[in-house]
Design a protein around this motif. Structure first.
Motif, short mmCIF file in Angstrom:
data_model
loop_
_atom_site.label_atom_id
_atom_site.label_comp_id
_atom_site.label_asym_id
_atom_site.label_seq_id
_atom_site.Cartn_x
_atom_site.Cartn_y
_atom_site.Cartn_z
N ARG A 110 0.44 -0.86 -0.05
CA ARG A 110 0.08 -0.37 -0.07
C ARG A 110 0.91 1.20 -0.10
N GLU A 111 2.13 1.46 0.49
CA GLU A 111 2.88 2.45 0.79
C GLU A 111 3.27 2.57 -0.79
N ALA A 112 3.99 1.80 -0.97
CA ALA A 112 4.64 1.52 -2.48
C ALA A 112 3.78 2.06 -3.50
N ARG A 113 2.33 2.00 -3.58
CA ARG A 113 1.31 2.13 -4.85
C ARG A 113 1.28 4.03 -4.09
N ARG A 114 0.59 4.30 -3.10
CA ARG A 114 0.73 5.65 -2.30
C ARG A 114 2.00 6.67 -2.41
N THR A 115 2.97 6.05 -1.90
CA THR A 115 4.08 6.80 -2.77
C THR A 115 4.88 6.86 -3.92
N GLY A 116 4.38 5.98 -4.54
CA GLY A 116 4.93 5.23 -6.22
C GLY A 116 6.57 5.02 -6.20
N ASN A 117 7.07 4.54 -5.25
CA ASN A 117 8.56 4.35 -4.32
C ASN A 117 8.33 3.14 -4.96
N PRO A 118 9.91 2.06 -5.60
CA PRO A 118 9.38 0.88 -5.94
C PRO A 118 9.09 -0.54 -4.46
N ARG A 167 12.87 -15.39 7.41
CA ARG A 167 12.75 -17.20 7.31
C ARG A 167 11.59 -16.85 7.46
N PHE A 168 10.89 -18.38 6.33
CA PHE A 168 8.95 -18.64 6.13
C PHE A 168 9.15 -19.87 6.33
N GLY A 169 9.97 -20.36 5.97
CA GLY A 169 9.30 -21.56 6.38
C GLY A 169 10.99 -22.86 6.19
N GLY A 170 11.35 -23.80 6.44
CA GLY A 170 11.95 -24.71 6.06
C GLY A 170 13.73 -24.25 5.96
N GLU A 171 13.83 -23.91 4.84
CA GLU A 171 15.48 -23.60 3.98
C GLU A 171 15.12 -22.48 3.38
N GLU A 172 13.86 -21.84 3.90
CA GLU A 172 13.87 -21.32 2.84
C GLU A 172 13.50 -19.03 3.78
N PHE A 173 13.60 -18.76 2.81
CA PHE A 173 14.08 -17.15 3.27
C PHE A 173 13.65 -15.71 2.27
N ALA A 174 13.48 -15.00 2.81
CA ALA A 174 12.56 -13.98 2.54
C ALA A 174 13.30 -12.53 2.58
N LEU A 175 13.58 -11.46 1.21
CA LEU A 175 14.12 -10.08 2.27
C LEU A 175 12.73 -9.19 1.40
N LEU A 176 11.83 -8.79 2.22
CA LEU A 176 11.55 -7.55 1.48
C LEU A 176 12.21 -6.35 1.38
N LEU A 177 12.05 -5.56 0.77
CA LEU A 177 13.08 -4.14 0.34
C LEU A 177 12.15 -2.89 0.09
N PRO A 178 11.95 -2.51 0.51
CA PRO A 178 10.81 -0.71 0.45
C PRO A 178 12.00 -0.56 0.13
N GLY A 179 12.04 0.42 -1.13
CA GLY A 179 11.93 1.68 -1.78
C GLY A 179 13.87 1.06 -2.92
N THR A 180 13.62 0.02 -2.93
CA THR A 180 14.70 -0.85 -4.08
C THR A 180 14.37 -1.63 -5.17
N ASP A 181 14.71 -1.32 -6.16
CA ASP A 181 13.81 -1.35 -7.46
C ASP A 181 14.93 -3.69 -7.65
N LEU A 182 14.92 -3.82 -9.03
CA LEU A 182 15.02 -5.15 -9.60
C LEU A 182 16.59 -5.11 -9.12
N ASP A 183 17.40 -4.10 -9.77
CA ASP A 183 18.96 -4.14 -10.04
C ASP A 183 19.32 -4.36 -9.00
N GLY A 184 18.74 -2.86 -7.90
CA GLY A 184 19.41 -2.95 -6.56
C GLY A 184 18.84 -4.07 -5.29
N ALA A 185 18.16 -4.78 -5.90
CA ALA A 185 17.59 -6.54 -4.87
C ALA A 185 18.82 -7.11 -5.89
N ARG A 186 19.50 -7.02 -7.10
CA ARG A 186 19.55 -8.44 -7.68
C ARG A 186 20.86 -8.21 -7.05
N THR A 187 22.18 -7.15 -7.22
CA THR A 187 22.96 -6.29 -6.24
C THR A 187 23.36 -7.22 -5.44
#
Length: 629
Positions: free
Chosen positions: A475-483, A530-550
């Motif tokens: 909701r915040e990303a849609r409201r502010t336009g940030n990635p 850590r959302f289950g077993g050996e699976e992990f997640a990163l929530l990156l507000p304000g970060t686009d695909l390139d920043g996340a990839r880096t």
């Protein structure tokens, strides 16, 4: 030499005169008491004679006045109460009365001690020497070994109605035998005096036992409302002590079991043992003796012994049980005093009032026990004194409870103040992080809720936190336009690790992954999950695909270069695969998660140890894969 001889002669003659006069006094008949004179009635002990018949004597086996030997060596009471310690003797008591007034009257010889096994009253028409059946009226046989109704008058003490015409004389003979101590406090009273004294004692006893009952009920209510044990033990102690005094005073025999001679004889040692048990339990709870300490062991042992004494009392004779239980009660009282003194010296302030209460109790209990065992006279006065002592002790004990409550309340306030201060500091820090958008109480609730949002193994946030936070960030990303980017990271071939080296080592690997994620996710708003077993997640507000990839490239590289030592000192390297998606216009949180999950599966299917970007049409990161090879 002559002077010395004269002095010895004088001493011998004086001693002979004293002995001779004592023999005359012993042989003199009991002086008659003028029943019409209040002064004479108040000095009744100067008119009483008694004879102690030991086992084997004819007077011991005599059951009626005519069975007595013709000549008995009657002894004068000489103004003292008749009190005797434990003995097997039978006591015969004689009182001669006459009515000097011009009118007939009714008087009551009164025996002020209810705890006697056998008491038999006879009235003889005249008090000359010798007894014949025609001169003696039918006896009144009563005592604890008889039903209460045998007393003739419904009263806890023993009353014998004596009617004397003008100028009439009469001899009153009493036979007393009991398995315990003997108190024979006699009085001669008019009906008005009996009623007046009874009314006075009824008021005193009513106030005393009523107060005891109210305090016991009050402490019991406090126990039910608070669940604090020492309130229950205090109620138990007050009730048991009140029941003991009720039995000692003859009220229990009068009102509770008038037809049970067994209970009449058993109630006193039994309630005394119960009192000892209640004292030990209440003292242990109130004084807060630490578990395993010498004081705790001593009180536990005394409570166990007292519980055993309750059982043993039902088996052994009265003469033994009353002595054992009295000694046990005194030992418990002394032990409680010593422990209370130690606790007071240790800084436990309520112990001072507890100690004062028991010091009062010790004095009263010793005097009362000496009167009950026949070492002190004036038993009725000792009974009233004991009630006053018990009342004082109960008041002091309850005041000690109030002091203990105040101490605990103060400690609670101090803990609450400290906790509130710490909470205010934490809330202030939390408020700064969340841009002062919530009040102090809301921040405190959020902090408490965060405890349930962390993964217990790795310390990272868990799936619940991700489910709560992802919609908010969308909701915040849609409201502010940030990635907003979501990266899903999975350990490659992790099942093989668990199967080869076990789950304990697998948990260590998961902690290593979490440490690398925590090391690289540095921005304040970025979240590693850590959302289950050996699976992990990163929530990156304000970060686009390139920043996340880096960021993910750095994480995969760090994991690849980190050696892991398996059981058996075998070294190997663990790799990771990642799928990244960026929130697009009109997408929901579930769409973003699904796209990142599909990208992760593509990375897995393309050979692992690489990154796939979901929002771009591209192949897996071959540079990453080639470096892994």
């Amino acid at each position: 030499m002559l002077r010395l001889w004269n002095l010895l002669t004088a001493c011998f003659l004086a001693t002979a005169c004293l002995l001779f006069s004592g023999q005359l006094a012993a042989m003199e008949p009991c002086p008659a008491l003028d029943a019409a004179s209040p002064d004479a009635r108040s000095a009744i002990n100067h008119h009483i004679c008694f004879y102690s018949a030991r086992p084997g004597e004819p007077a011991h086996s005599a059951t009626a006045p005519e069975d007595l030997p013709a000549e008995l060596a009657w002894k004068s009471a000489r103004g003292h109460d008749l009190v005797f310690s434990h003995t097997d003797s039978v006591y015969w008591i004689q009182l001669n009365v006459r009515n000097s007034s011009t009118e007939s009257g009714l008087w009551y010889p009164k025996l002020h001690y209810p705890l006697l096994d056998e008491v038999t009253f006879w009235q003889k028409s005249r008090y000359q020497s010798g007894y014949s059946p025609e001169d003696v009226r039918p006896p009144l046989a009563t005592g604890d070994l008889f039903p209460f109704a045998t007393r003739g008058i419904d009263y806890r003490y023993y009353l014998l109605p004596v009617t004397l015409n003008a100028g009439e004389s009469r001899a009153i003979l009493i036979r007393v035998h009991s398995s315990g101590a003997l108190n024979v406090p006699l009085g001669l009273m008019t009906p008005g005096e009996v009623v007046a004294e009874s009314n006075h004692l009824t008021l005193v006893h009513g106030l005393f036992y009523g107060a005891m009952l109210v305090l016991a009920a009050f402490n019991l209510l406090l126990f039910f409302s608070s669940g604090t044990r020492y309130y229950f033990y205090n109620a138990f102690y007050i009730a048991s002590l009140g029941m003991f005094l009720f039995a000692m005073g003859g009220f229990a025999n009068q009102y509770f079991w008038p037809n049970s001679t067994a209970l009449a004889n058993l109630s006193i040692p039994l309630t005394l043992a119960v009192c000892a048990l209640a004292m030990a339990l209440f003292g242990s709870s109130f004084l807060e003796v630490g578990p395993g300490t010498l004081s705790a062991k001593a009180l536990k042992s005394l409570a166990t012994i007292a519980a055993g004494a309750v059982t043993v009392t039902l088996i052994i004779p009265y003469t033994k049980s009353i002595l054992i239980n009295t000694a046990l009660a005194l030992v418990v009282i002394v032990a409680l005093q010593v422990i209370a003194y130690v606790r007071w010296r240790q800084g436990y302030k309520p112990a001072f009032w507890y100690l004062a209460a028991w010091m009062v109790m010790v004095i009263g209990a010793l005097i009362y026990a000496m009167a009950a065992f026949g070492y002190l006279g004036d038993y009725p006065a000792r009974e009233v004194m004991m009630q006053a002592v018990v009342g004082g002790q109960v008041i002091l004990l309850n005041y000690a409870l109030v002091q203990r409550w105040r101490l605990l309340n103060q400690k609670l306030l101090d803990v609450e103040h400290q906790a509130r201060t710490e909470l205010e500091l934490k809330v202030h820090e939390r408020t700064a992080q969340l841009r002062n958008t919530m009040r102090e109480l809301e921040q405190a609730n959020r902090k408490l809720a965060s405890i349930s949002l962390n993964d217990a193994l790795t310390g990272l946030y868990n799936r619940r936190h991700m489910d709560n936070l992802l919609p908010e960030l969308c909701r915040e990303a849609r409201r502010t336009g940030n990635p907003l980017s979501l990266a899903l990271i999975d350990a490659d071939h992790f099942k093989r690790i668990n199967d080869t080296w076990g789950h304990d080592f697998g948990d260590q690997c998961l902690k290593q992954i979490a440490g690398i994620l925590d090391e690289h996710v540095k921005r304040p708003r970025d979240v590693a999950i850590r959302f289950g077993g050996e699976e992990f997640a990163l929530l990156l507000p304000g970060t686009d695909l390139d920043g996340a990839r880096t960021l993910c490239l750095a994480i995969l590289k760090a994991m690849r270069k980190t050696p892991l030592i398996a059981p058996g000192n075998e070294t190997f390297h663990l790799t990771l695969s990642a799928g990244i998606a960026e929130l697009a216009t009109g997408q929901e949180p579930s769409d973003l998660f699904r796209k990142a999950d599909e990208a992760l599966y593509q990375a897995k299917g393309a050979g692992r140890d690489q990154i796939v970007l979901a929002n771009r049409v591209s192949t897996p990161d071959q540079s990453t894969a080639s470096s892994a090879n």
